[in-house]
Design a protein around this motif. Structure first.
Motif, mmCIF file in Angstrom:
data_model
loop_
_atom_site.group_PDB
_atom_site.id
_atom_site.type_symbol
_atom_site.label_atom_id
_atom_site.label_comp_id
_atom_site.label_asym_id
_atom_site.label_seq_id
_atom_site.Cartn_x
_atom_site.Cartn_y
_atom_site.Cartn_z
ATOM 1 N N ILE A 240 0.682 -1.176 -0.009
ATOM 2 C CA ILE A 240 0.011 -0.153 -0.140
ATOM 3 C C ILE A 240 0.684 1.130 -0.019
ATOM 4 N N GLU A 241 1.923 1.403 0.795
ATOM 5 C CA GLU A 241 2.885 2.424 0.947
ATOM 6 C C GLU A 241 3.658 2.623 -0.416
ATOM 7 N N GLY A 242 3.920 1.560 -1.543
ATOM 8 C CA GLY A 242 4.377 1.669 -2.644
ATOM 9 C C GLY A 242 3.515 2.180 -3.544
ATOM 10 N N VAL A 243 2.316 1.963 -3.383
ATOM 11 C CA VAL A 243 1.085 2.615 -4.497
ATOM 12 C C VAL A 243 0.851 3.842 -4.066
ATOM 13 N N LEU A 244 1.087 4.303 -2.888
ATOM 14 C CA LEU A 244 0.558 5.602 -2.364
ATOM 15 C C LEU A 244 1.960 6.424 -3.002
ATOM 16 N N PHE A 245 3.158 6.097 -2.672
ATOM 17 C CA PHE A 245 4.260 6.787 -3.246
ATOM 18 C C PHE A 245 4.408 7.043 -4.490
ATOM 19 N N TYR A 246 4.081 5.745 -5.247
ATOM 20 C CA TYR A 246 4.054 5.993 -6.782
ATOM 21 C C TYR A 246 3.109 6.961 -7.373
ATOM 22 N N LYS B 234 9.817 2.990 -8.128
ATOM 23 C CA LYS B 234 9.899 1.668 -8.460
ATOM 24 C C LYS B 234 10.476 0.712 -7.489
ATOM 25 N N VAL B 235 11.496 1.367 -6.682
ATOM 26 C CA VAL B 235 11.787 0.627 -5.701
ATOM 27 C C VAL B 235 10.964 0.314 -4.609
ATOM 28 N N ALA B 236 9.944 1.383 -4.245
ATOM 29 C CA ALA B 236 8.874 1.212 -3.252
ATOM 30 C C ALA B 236 7.897 0.206 -3.908
ATOM 31 N N ALA B 237 7.623 0.249 -5.073
ATOM 32 C CA ALA B 237 6.666 -0.637 -5.558
ATOM 33 C C ALA B 237 7.050 -2.262 -5.778
ATOM 34 N N PHE B 238 8.427 -2.202 -6.240
ATOM 35 C CA PHE B 238 9.076 -3.568 -6.514
ATOM 36 C C PHE B 238 9.453 -4.171 -5.136
ATOM 37 N N MET B 239 9.880 -3.927 -4.190
ATOM 38 C CA MET B 239 10.420 -4.224 -2.862
ATOM 39 C C MET B 239 9.147 -5.154 -2.278
ATOM 40 N N PRO B 240 8.042 -4.755 -2.032
ATOM 41 C CA PRO B 240 7.005 -5.337 -1.400
ATOM 42 C C PRO B 240 6.468 -6.702 -2.079
ATOM 43 N N ALA B 241 6.585 -6.839 -3.441
ATOM 44 C CA ALA B 241 6.433 -7.631 -4.319
ATOM 45 C C ALA B 241 7.394 -9.039 -3.938
ATOM 46 N N PHE C 46 15.533 12.782 -1.519
ATOM 47 C CA PHE C 46 15.343 12.768 0.019
ATOM 48 C C PHE C 46 13.698 12.396 0.005
ATOM 49 N N PRO C 47 13.501 11.040 -0.363
ATOM 50 C CA PRO C 47 12.097 10.600 -0.399
ATOM 51 C C PRO C 47 11.383 10.282 0.962
ATOM 52 N N GLY C 48 12.486 10.373 2.112
ATOM 53 C CA GLY C 48 11.892 9.861 3.412
ATOM 54 C C GLY C 48 10.624 10.429 3.890
ATOM 55 N N PRO C 49 10.425 11.683 3.983
ATOM 56 C CA PRO C 49 9.332 12.120 4.418
ATOM 57 C C PRO C 49 7.900 11.759 3.839
ATOM 58 N N LEU C 50 8.014 11.646 2.425
ATOM 59 C CA LEU C 50 6.676 11.337 1.576
ATOM 60 C C LEU C 50 6.572 9.647 1.982
ATOM 61 N N LEU C 51 7.584 8.954 2.064
ATOM 62 C CA LEU C 51 7.545 7.346 2.301
ATOM 63 C C LEU C 51 6.895 7.307 3.664
ATOM 64 N N GLU C 52 7.430 8.111 4.612
ATOM 65 C CA GLU C 52 6.968 8.091 6.156
ATOM 66 C C GLU C 52 5.672 8.098 6.012
ATOM 67 N N LEU C 53 5.262 9.336 5.471
ATOM 68 C CA LEU C 53 3.680 9.663 5.412
ATOM 69 C C LEU C 53 2.925 8.445 4.719
ATOM 70 N N ALA C 54 3.382 7.962 3.699
ATOM 71 C CA ALA C 54 2.632 6.989 2.921
ATOM 72 C C ALA C 54 2.605 5.786 4.268
ATOM 73 N N GLU C 55 3.694 5.398 4.673
ATOM 74 C CA GLU C 55 3.658 4.299 5.744
ATOM 75 C C GLU C 55 2.655 4.674 6.789
#
Length: 521
Positions: free
Chosen positions: A359-365, A429-436, A504-513
């Motif tokens: 879900i986090e990967g989809v939201l960030f993407y 793409k890393v955020a989308a592929f790693m969960p898979a 610096f993707p950290g803040p958006l990734l954290e919000l998505a998480e």
């Protein structure tokens, strides 16, 4: 004979604060309609832009200041305003504002440059020429965009299939109209609108029929009730489940442009006004994936082993079709259309992981892709030859020599789409592929391998375009429309977002998480 006393009517509980972002958009759309009816024609463009921007700002404020006490299910459980919903709604409002800026740009004229002076006039008619001479403009696109955005905000919040269908139609009908309002190549634009309408109506029919089958299976159209029925099923109505799921998924996969339901995408992207294409490519995809997430994670998760393999095949096919067919394209808008199909496949890879990280990967993407996409189409909208949009790839030869900053920005967007490191596309793409890989089993690994290979193919397409812009002699008199203040603002935001979300993707990734947990009821 016994008389049955009807139960007392109980009004459903409605949290108007939770619904306020959508209500504000609807009110703003209605105000825009009144502006069309009563405002003097010379003042309509500025008035509509002010009303639309103010509406989006107020809707964003309502979303930001919404507290946890106002979130939850509302309207009798048909609308769920939880953290994934709020994240997706915030993303849609941001993308909608950027898309609105591109639509509003006059590019040196008296009216919005991309739209026909009179939508009701036949292409090439005297009436159309007269409207153009008088400086008229189809300013109806602004309230239409607000109505579409209201449907998009409702789409990921829909907690039952009927509400989801209402949201689907509310976002689709304005887009059908907006797709046919291009100032140039009017016949192509009207053809695109008709194709979009017919195929969209067909996919809506699939969705409705699937919803009817699931109602027969579960006795309810609520997502939580469908999930509960699947866990307690006796098997008597099992034959309704899989056909119902397949038909509902077809209706939603059509909206994201997944193969084999993608045939509308290149034609509509090419024919629609370029600002509408960017708005549609970013916002519709984000809203549709938000609805898909809620459907498969809340309503259908307990039945996923019956249909998961079908979605895996669709994800693989979508990546292959989008990447391979993009190689053969000679029109920049059709190339970006097939690129969007490939990206839909990449996002589906994260969706089938069935984990919070997916879900986090989809939201960030959808955020990273959406900002870059609107900015890329803003560039396409500016590149002209003899007053007409220069969409053929041969017309882009040497653009980097004559307009290096604009071509450089577009090259950065292409590198982001390709997933080059230190761009937002790579992080997405890393955020989308790693969960898979972590939770998708062997099928997830296979999908990631396909995704990497298809990314290499699309990278070839993007790099070829960059070479064409910077290392090829100009072939014609290609210019850039000016002044383009609003479009340049959007392009600048796109450049910054593409770099910042890559470095610096950290803040958006954290919000998505933090926004990756659904409330089931």
């Amino acid at each position: 004979m016994t008389l049955t006393v009807p139960a007392a009517f109980e009004a459903v509980e409605i949290s108007y604060w939770a619904l306020s972002p959508m209500i504000v958009l609807l009110v703003g759309g209605f105000v825009g309609v009144l502006v069309e009816a009563f405002a003097p024609r010379p003042a309509r463009h500025v008035t509509q832009v002010v009303v639309s921007v103010a509406t989006l700002v107020l809707s964003s404020a309502a979303l930001v200041f919404m507290t946890g006490d106002e979130t939850g299910v509302s309207v009798g459980g048909t609308v769920a305003v939880d953290e994934p919903t709020r994240f997706m709604q915030g993303a849609l409002l941001l993308l909608g504002l950027l898309g609105l800026f591109v639509m509003a740009d006059r590019l040196g004229g008296e009216t919005a440059d991309a739209f026909t002076p009179m939508g009701a006039a036949s292409p090439g008619s005297n009436l159309e020429a007269q409207a153009a001479r008088k400086g008229w403009s189809t300013t109806e696109v602004f309230p239409l965009a607000l109505f579409a955005l209201a449907g998009m905000l409702l789409f990921p919040a829909s907690n039952d299939l009927l509400t989801m269908f209402v949201a689907l139609e509310l976002l689709s009908l304005p887009l059908y109209l907006m797709s046919g309002l291009a100032r140039r190549r009017r016949l192509l634009s009207q053809e695109a609108a008709l194709k979009y309408f017919l195929l969209g109506a067909f996919s809506s029919g699939f969705f409705l029929f699937g919803a009817a089958l699931l109602y027969g299976y579960a006795g309810s159209i609520g997502l939580a009730e469908i999930a509960a029925a699947a866990t307690t099923s006796t098997g008597d109505l099992e034959g309704l489940l899989l056909p119902g799921v397949v038909m509902v998924l077809v209706g939603l996969l059509f909206k994201v442009g997944a193969a084999p339901f993608h045939s509308w995408t290149p034609d509509v992207y090419q024919g629609a006004p370029t600002p509408v294409t960017g708005f549609m490519a970013a916002c519709t995809k984000a809203a549709a994936f938000g609805a898909l997430l809620r459907l498969v994670y809340v309503g259908l998760e307990t039945t996923r082993w019956e249909w998961r393999m079908g979605v895996i095949v669709i994800a693989a096919l979508t990546m292959v079709v989008g990447a391979v067919l993009s190689v053969t394209q000679t029109d920049i808008k059709r190339l970006l259309a097939y690129s969007s199909i490939a990206h839909a496949g990449f996002i589906l890879v994260a969706l089938i992981a069935f984990d919070r990280s997916g879900i986090e990967g989809v939201l960030f993407y959808v955020v990273a892709y959406g900002i870059t996409t609107i900015a890329a189409f803003a560039v396409v909208n500016l590149v002209r030859e003899r007053g007409a949009e220069a969409t053929h790839l041969s017309q882009w030869a040497g653009l980097g020599r004559t307009h290096p900053y604009l071509a450089g920005a577009f090259a950065l967007f292409m590198l982001g789409f390709a997933g080059i490191p230190l761009t937002s596309g790579f992080t997405a793409k890393v955020a989308a592929f790693m969960p898979a890989i972590a939770h998708g089993g062997l099928a997830g690994v296979v999908l990631v391998v396909i995704g990497v290979l298809m990314s290499a193919i699309t990278a070839f397409v993007y790099v070829r375009l960059i070479v064409l812009m910077f290392f090829t002699e100009p072939a014609g008199e290609v210019t850039v429309a000016a002044p383009a203040t609003l479009s340049l603002v959007v392009i600048g935001i796109g450049v910054v977002a593409t770099i910042v979300l890559g470095v610096f993707p950290g803040p958006l990734l954290e919000l998505a998480e933090q926004s990756s947990v659904f409330i089931p009821r």
